[in-house]
Design an enzyme around this catalytic site. Structure first.
Site, PDB file in Angstrom:
ATOM      1  N   ASP A   1      41.833  43.231  37.257  1.00 58.02           N
ATOM      2  CA  ASP A   1      42.243  43.851  38.523  1.00 58.02           C
ATOM      3  C   ASP A   1      41.093  44.065  39.502  1.00 58.02           C
ATOM      4  O   ASP A   1      41.146  44.945  40.352  1.00 58.02           O
ATOM      5  CB  ASP A   1      42.896  45.205  38.223  1.00 58.02           C
ATOM      6  CG  ASP A   1      41.987  46.114  37.399  1.00 58.02           C
ATOM      7  OD1 ASP A   1      40.774  45.833  37.330  1.00 58.02           O
ATOM      8  OD2 ASP A   1      42.486  47.096  36.821  1.00 58.02           O
TER       9      ASP A   1
ATOM     10  N   GLU B   1      46.094  40.178  31.292  1.00 57.27           N
ATOM     11  CA  GLU B   1      46.240  41.640  31.483  1.00 57.27           C
ATOM     12  C   GLU B   1      47.128  41.926  32.701  1.00 57.27           C
ATOM     13  O   GLU B   1      46.809  42.728  33.583  1.00 57.27           O
ATOM     14  CB  GLU B   1      44.874  42.319  31.636  1.00 57.27           C
ATOM     15  CG  GLU B   1      44.892  43.816  31.391  1.00 57.27           C
ATOM     16  CD  GLU B   1      43.527  44.455  31.641  1.00 57.27           C
ATOM     17  OE1 GLU B   1      43.198  44.773  32.791  1.00 57.27           O
ATOM     18  OE2 GLU B   1      42.779  44.614  30.656  1.00 57.27           O
TER      19      GLU B   1
ATOM     20  N   GLU C   1      42.267  48.873  42.586  1.00 55.30           N
ATOM     21  CA  GLU C   1      42.772  48.027  41.493  1.00 55.30           C
ATOM     22  C   GLU C   1      44.288  47.899  41.485  1.00 55.30           C
ATOM     23  O   GLU C   1      44.824  46.844  41.131  1.00 55.30           O
ATOM     24  CB  GLU C   1      42.281  48.561  40.142  1.00 55.30           C
ATOM     25  CG  GLU C   1      40.787  48.399  39.898  1.00 55.30           C
ATOM     26  CD  GLU C   1      39.929  49.482  40.546  1.00 55.30           C
ATOM     27  OE1 GLU C   1      40.503  50.431  41.135  1.00 55.30           O
ATOM     28  OE2 GLU C   1      38.691  49.394  40.471  1.00 55.30           O
TER      29      GLU C   1
ATOM     30  N   HIS D   1      33.352  55.717  36.842  1.00 56.96           N
ATOM     31  CA  HIS D   1      32.950  54.859  37.959  1.00 56.96           C
ATOM     32  C   HIS D   1      34.024  54.656  39.012  1.00 56.96           C
ATOM     33  O   HIS D   1      33.842  53.883  39.954  1.00 56.96           O
ATOM     34  CB  HIS D   1      32.529  53.486  37.435  1.00 56.96           C
ATOM     35  CG  HIS D   1      33.666  52.684  36.858  1.00 56.96           C
ATOM     36  ND1 HIS D   1      34.503  51.932  37.654  1.00 56.96           N
ATOM     37  CD2 HIS D   1      34.116  52.550  35.600  1.00 56.96           C
ATOM     38  CE1 HIS D   1      35.417  51.358  36.886  1.00 56.96           C
ATOM     39  NE2 HIS D   1      35.203  51.715  35.637  1.00 56.96           N
TER      40      HIS D   1
ATOM     41  N   ARG E   1      36.334  54.393  42.134  1.00 58.26           N
ATOM     42  CA  ARG E   1      36.092  54.588  43.570  1.00 58.26           C
ATOM     43  C   ARG E   1      36.875  55.774  44.135  1.00 58.26           C
ATOM     44  O   ARG E   1      36.394  56.464  45.023  1.00 58.26           O
ATOM     45  CB  ARG E   1      36.500  53.326  44.334  1.00 58.26           C
ATOM     46  CG  ARG E   1      35.359  52.339  44.509  1.00 58.26           C
ATOM     47  CD  ARG E   1      35.823  51.107  45.279  1.00 58.26           C
ATOM     48  NE  ARG E   1      34.721  50.344  45.833  1.00 58.26           N
ATOM     49  CZ  ARG E   1      33.876  49.601  45.121  1.00 58.26           C
ATOM     50  NH1 ARG E   1      33.993  49.553  43.807  1.00 58.26           N
ATOM     51  NH2 ARG E   1      32.900  48.935  45.704  1.00 58.26           N
TER      52      ARG E   1
ATOM     53  N   HIS F   1      26.972  54.339  35.179  1.00 55.13           N
ATOM     54  CA  HIS F   1      27.309  53.093  35.882  1.00 55.13           C
ATOM     55  C   HIS F   1      26.305  52.862  37.018  1.00 55.13           C
ATOM     56  O   HIS F   1      25.845  53.814  37.644  1.00 55.13           O
ATOM     57  CB  HIS F   1      28.735  53.233  36.425  1.00 55.13           C
ATOM     58  CG  HIS F   1      29.347  51.954  36.904  1.00 55.13           C
ATOM     59  ND1 HIS F   1      28.950  51.332  38.062  1.00 55.13           N
ATOM     60  CD2 HIS F   1      30.330  51.179  36.390  1.00 55.13           C
ATOM     61  CE1 HIS F   1      29.666  50.235  38.247  1.00 55.13           C
ATOM     62  NE2 HIS F   1      30.515  50.116  37.233  1.00 55.13           N
TER      63      HIS F   1
HETATM   64  C1  UD1 Z   1      33.967  47.081  39.762  1.00 57.71           C
HETATM   65  C2  UD1 Z   1      35.468  46.839  40.016  1.00 57.71           C
HETATM   66  C3  UD1 Z   1      36.308  47.799  39.196  1.00 57.71           C
HETATM   67  C4  UD1 Z   1      35.925  47.736  37.726  1.00 57.71           C
HETATM   68  C5  UD1 Z   1      34.425  47.980  37.580  1.00 57.71           C
HETATM   69  C6  UD1 Z   1      33.990  47.842  36.146  1.00 57.71           C
HETATM   70  C7  UD1 Z   1      36.197  46.147  42.251  1.00 57.71           C
HETATM   71  C8  UD1 Z   1      36.443  46.557  43.653  1.00 57.71           C
HETATM   72  N1  UD1 Z   1      35.745  47.100  41.419  1.00 57.71           N
HETATM   73  O1  UD1 Z   1      33.639  48.366  40.256  1.00 57.71           O
HETATM   74  O2  UD1 Z   1      37.675  47.451  39.324  1.00 57.71           O
HETATM   75  O3  UD1 Z   1      36.636  48.739  37.031  1.00 57.71           O
HETATM   76  O4  UD1 Z   1      33.715  47.008  38.368  1.00 57.71           O
HETATM   77  O5  UD1 Z   1      32.713  48.393  35.945  1.00 57.71           O
HETATM   78  O6  UD1 Z   1      36.405  45.008  41.901  1.00 57.71           O
HETATM   79  N2  UD1 Z   1      25.825  47.354  40.389  1.00 57.71           N
HETATM   80  C9  UD1 Z   1      24.585  46.935  39.962  1.00 57.71           C
HETATM   81  N3  UD1 Z   1      24.523  46.116  38.865  1.00 57.71           N
HETATM   82  C10 UD1 Z   1      25.615  45.715  38.167  1.00 57.71           C
HETATM   83  C11 UD1 Z   1      26.873  46.180  38.598  1.00 57.71           C
HETATM   84  C12 UD1 Z   1      26.960  46.982  39.711  1.00 57.71           C
HETATM   85  O7  UD1 Z   1      23.560  47.276  40.546  1.00 57.71           O
HETATM   86  O8  UD1 Z   1      25.476  44.981  37.185  1.00 57.71           O
HETATM   87  C13 UD1 Z   1      25.915  48.209  41.613  1.00 57.71           C
HETATM   88  C14 UD1 Z   1      25.595  47.419  42.902  1.00 57.71           C
HETATM   89  O9  UD1 Z   1      24.933  48.253  43.794  1.00 57.71           O
HETATM   90  C15 UD1 Z   1      26.993  47.073  43.431  1.00 57.71           C
HETATM   91  C16 UD1 Z   1      27.733  48.339  43.048  1.00 57.71           C
HETATM   92  O10 UD1 Z   1      27.238  48.700  41.760  1.00 57.71           O
HETATM   93  O11 UD1 Z   1      27.031  46.803  44.816  1.00 57.71           O
HETATM   94  C17 UD1 Z   1      29.241  48.229  43.041  1.00 57.71           C
HETATM   95  O12 UD1 Z   1      29.698  47.117  42.289  1.00 57.71           O
HETATM   96  P1  UD1 Z   1      31.258  46.651  42.459  1.00 57.71           P
HETATM   97  O13 UD1 Z   1      31.523  45.544  41.516  1.00 57.71           O
HETATM   98  O14 UD1 Z   1      31.564  46.434  43.893  1.00 57.71           O
HETATM   99  O15 UD1 Z   1      32.058  47.942  42.080  1.00 57.71           O
HETATM  100  P2  UD1 Z   1      32.160  48.716  40.707  1.00 57.71           P
HETATM  101  O16 UD1 Z   1      32.168  50.163  41.032  1.00 57.71           O
HETATM  102  O17 UD1 Z   1      31.162  48.195  39.765  1.00 57.71           O
HETATM  103  N1  UDP Z   2      31.060  49.449  28.266  1.00 56.10           N
HETATM  104  C1  UDP Z   2      29.802  48.951  27.913  1.00 56.10           C
HETATM  105  N2  UDP Z   2      28.698  49.707  28.203  1.00 56.10           N
HETATM  106  C2  UDP Z   2      28.781  50.910  28.826  1.00 56.10           C
HETATM  107  C3  UDP Z   2      30.061  51.398  29.202  1.00 56.10           C
HETATM  108  C4  UDP Z   2      31.184  50.633  28.910  1.00 56.10           C
HETATM  109  O1  UDP Z   2      29.685  47.871  27.340  1.00 56.10           O
HETATM  110  O2  UDP Z   2      27.731  51.550  29.057  1.00 56.10           O
HETATM  111  C5  UDP Z   2      32.258  48.620  27.971  1.00 56.10           C
HETATM  112  C6  UDP Z   2      33.442  49.337  27.366  1.00 56.10           C
HETATM  113  O3  UDP Z   2      33.382  49.355  25.955  1.00 56.10           O
HETATM  114  C7  UDP Z   2      34.631  48.543  27.891  1.00 56.10           C
HETATM  115  C8  UDP Z   2      34.154  48.060  29.249  1.00 56.10           C
HETATM  116  O4  UDP Z   2      32.727  48.146  29.221  1.00 56.10           O
HETATM  117  O5  UDP Z   2      34.906  47.411  27.089  1.00 56.10           O
HETATM  118  C9  UDP Z   2      34.725  48.923  30.336  1.00 56.10           C
HETATM  119  O6  UDP Z   2      34.064  48.693  31.529  1.00 56.10           O
HETATM  120  P1  UDP Z   2      34.221  49.675  32.783  1.00 56.10           P
HETATM  121  O7  UDP Z   2      34.511  51.053  32.326  1.00 56.10           O
HETATM  122  O8  UDP Z   2      33.016  49.449  33.628  1.00 56.10           O
HETATM  123  O9  UDP Z   2      35.445  49.036  33.560  1.00 56.10           O
HETATM  124  P2  UDP Z   2      37.032  49.270  33.509  1.00 56.10           P
HETATM  125  O10 UDP Z   2      37.492  48.965  32.142  1.00 56.10           O
HETATM  126  O11 UDP Z   2      37.309  50.664  33.943  1.00 56.10           O
HETATM  127  O12 UDP Z   2      37.530  48.287  34.525  1.00 56.10           O
END
Ligand code: UD1
Ligand code: UDP
Length: 381
Positions: A100, A122, A136, A220, A222, A253
């Site tokens: 999602d 999913e 999402e 994490h 939004r 996160h």
């Molecule tokens: C994203 C997804 C969310 C998912 C989550 C899992 C969208 C809009 N959001 O949210 O659905 O549940 O991932 O974790 O698709 N960043 C880093 N390094 C990384 C990852 C993220 O620095 O490896 C930081 C960056 O500044 C980036 C910010 O996090 O711009 C946001 O990343 P983004 O993928 O837009 O949103 P998430 O909150 O990670």
């Molecule tokens: N996870 C991980 N390291 C962490 C936190 C979570 O590997 O520090 C794993 C967790 O076991 C799960 C997935 O990441 O499988 C969930 O990711 P996240 O919570 O970022 O996204 P969501 O599932 O809410 O989209």
């Protein structure tokens, strides 16, 4: 090797990678029938790369799209242009997406614009609230209405799709591939307890004992940015101050909107460990070592029941009602007082704890990826 079906597999974030990995392994076992191309948008970077390393996935395309504190608008337009180029170049028979995220729905959209069939893993999770989880819920709905084939993790998810007029013949109930990934790691870790205890001790000065109970926290979403996150942090601080016999471990996160409040409110509390996001293997070890889990994560709501760990879900809604119905997960919202009281109930009321700490498997038995491949072999692309 003639007439193989060409499948473009696209993902971009940590949870998509964890859930796609078992599917990629299954495709590798079926090379005679499928030519698979893996493309990562790299919507995430570090959090994605650790999963690629663990499962030894080497994408043919890495769009490297992540920027610091990216906006939804910016990311959406970049993914659309980037994926379109890959689809135009590869001309796949099928595009496969998971979950999602922005990567998920935009890749589906890019495929649709080029009239390429889409399969969605999913599929069918819904809260019926378009702002929770944000964005999402809408990402899933758009993806469902674009996709031609829907792999629903549960019969509840299938029902949601049927209610939206998705044809029954295009829906396959498979369980969730996260359980495949989880089981693979749990098996891999058998006999490695010493190694992982040492890992936490040497890297973070964290030890696990029978007298100190571990509370694991992740967050994490939004829709909780701002006051919601402040409330969550205030609750964690309160819990830590109320009981010196718990240790709270919070892999934070990397989203700056999460890092900022968490480090400013929770830094320097003796029994709160703020650490970098963990690689999936140590994270699974930590889930197993935890007494209970406070989270807003989707994936963790799916994993924790199968590990027998109670989960308090710090959100107002969930698209994963199966754990709640089974009694192993509970919605507690983002109000500080409620989070503290519900957590303390589990910490100090053995009966309440035992009611929730039961291993159940509403999200599958670890064979979901195999089932998905079985269906992909018979669908008429
Ligand atoms: C994203 C997804 C969310 C998912 C989550 C899992 C969208 C809009 N959001 O949210 O659905 O549940 O991932 O974790 O698709 N960043 C880093 N390094 C990384 C990852 C993220 O620095 O490896 C930081 C960056 O500044 C980036 C910010 O996090 O711009 C946001 O990343 P983004 O993928 O837009 O949103 P998430 O909150 O990670
Ligand atoms: N996870 C991980 N390291 C962490 C936190 C979570 O590997 O520090 C794993 C967790 O076991 C799960 C997935 O990441 O499988 C969930 O990711 P996240 O919570 O970022 O996204 P969501 O599932 O809410 O989209």
């Amino acid at each position: 090797m003639e007439n193989r079906i060409k499948v473009l597999i696209v993902f971009g974030t940590r949870p998509e990678a964890i859930k796609m990995a078992p599917v990629i392994k299954q495709f590798e076992l079926n090379k005679d029938k499928f030519d698979t191309i893996v493309c990562v948008t790299a919507q995430h970077r570090e959090m994605l790369d650790q999963v690629l390393n663990l499962f030894d996935i080497k994408p043919q395309y890495d769009l490297g799209l992540m920027t610091n504190n990216q906006s939804l608008h910016d990311l959406t337009s970049k993914v659309l242009l980037g994926i379109t180029e890959v689809i135009e170049q590869e001309k796949p028979d099928l595009v496969l997406v998971q979950g999602d995220t922005t990567t998920t729905f935009v890749s589906a959209l890019a495929a649709y614009y080029l009239k390429i069939p889409v399969a969605h893993i999913e599929a069918g999770l819904r809260t019926q609230n378009k702002y929770s989880p944000f964005p999402e819920e809408i990402n899933r709905r758009i993806t469902s209405h674009i996709a031609d084939f829907h792999f629903a993790p549960t019969s509840e998810a299938k029902k949601n799709l049927l209610n939206e007029g998705i044809p029954e013949s295009s829906i396959f109930v498979t369980g969730n591939t996260v359980i495949d990934a989880l089981k693979w790691v749990v098996n891999k870790q058998k006999g490695e307890s010493k190694k992982w205890n040492n890992y936490f001790l040497s890297k973070y000065n964290i030890s696990f004992s029978t007298t100190i109970r571990t509370v694991l926290v992740t967050g994490h979403r939004r829709e909780s940015f701002g006051q919601g996150f402040k409330n969550i942090c205030i609750a964690i601080k309160q819990l830590a101050e109320n009981d010196s016999n718990i240790q709270i471990i919070y892999p934070v996160h990397l989203n700056p909107n999460v890092q900022k409040p968490v480090y400013s409110i929770l830094n320097n509390i003796r029994n709160v460990y703020l650490i970098q996001p963990l690689d999936y293997e140590p994270f699974v070890f930590l889930m197993n070592k935890s007494y209970l889990i406070l989270t807003d994560s989707g994936g963790i709501q799916e994993e924790a029941p199968s590990l027998g760990k109670p989960v308090l879900v710090m959100r107002d809604t969930t698209e994963r009602p199966e754990g709640i119905k089974a009694g192993t997960a509970k919605l507690v919202g983002t109000d500080s007082k409620t989070i503290v009281s519900e957590t303390e109930k589990l910490l100090y009321d053995k009966v309440e704890y035992e009611k929730m700490a039961r291993a159940i498997n509403p999200y599958g038995d670890g064979n979901s990826a195999r089932k998905i491949l079985k269906f992909i072999k018979v669908i008429n692309i």
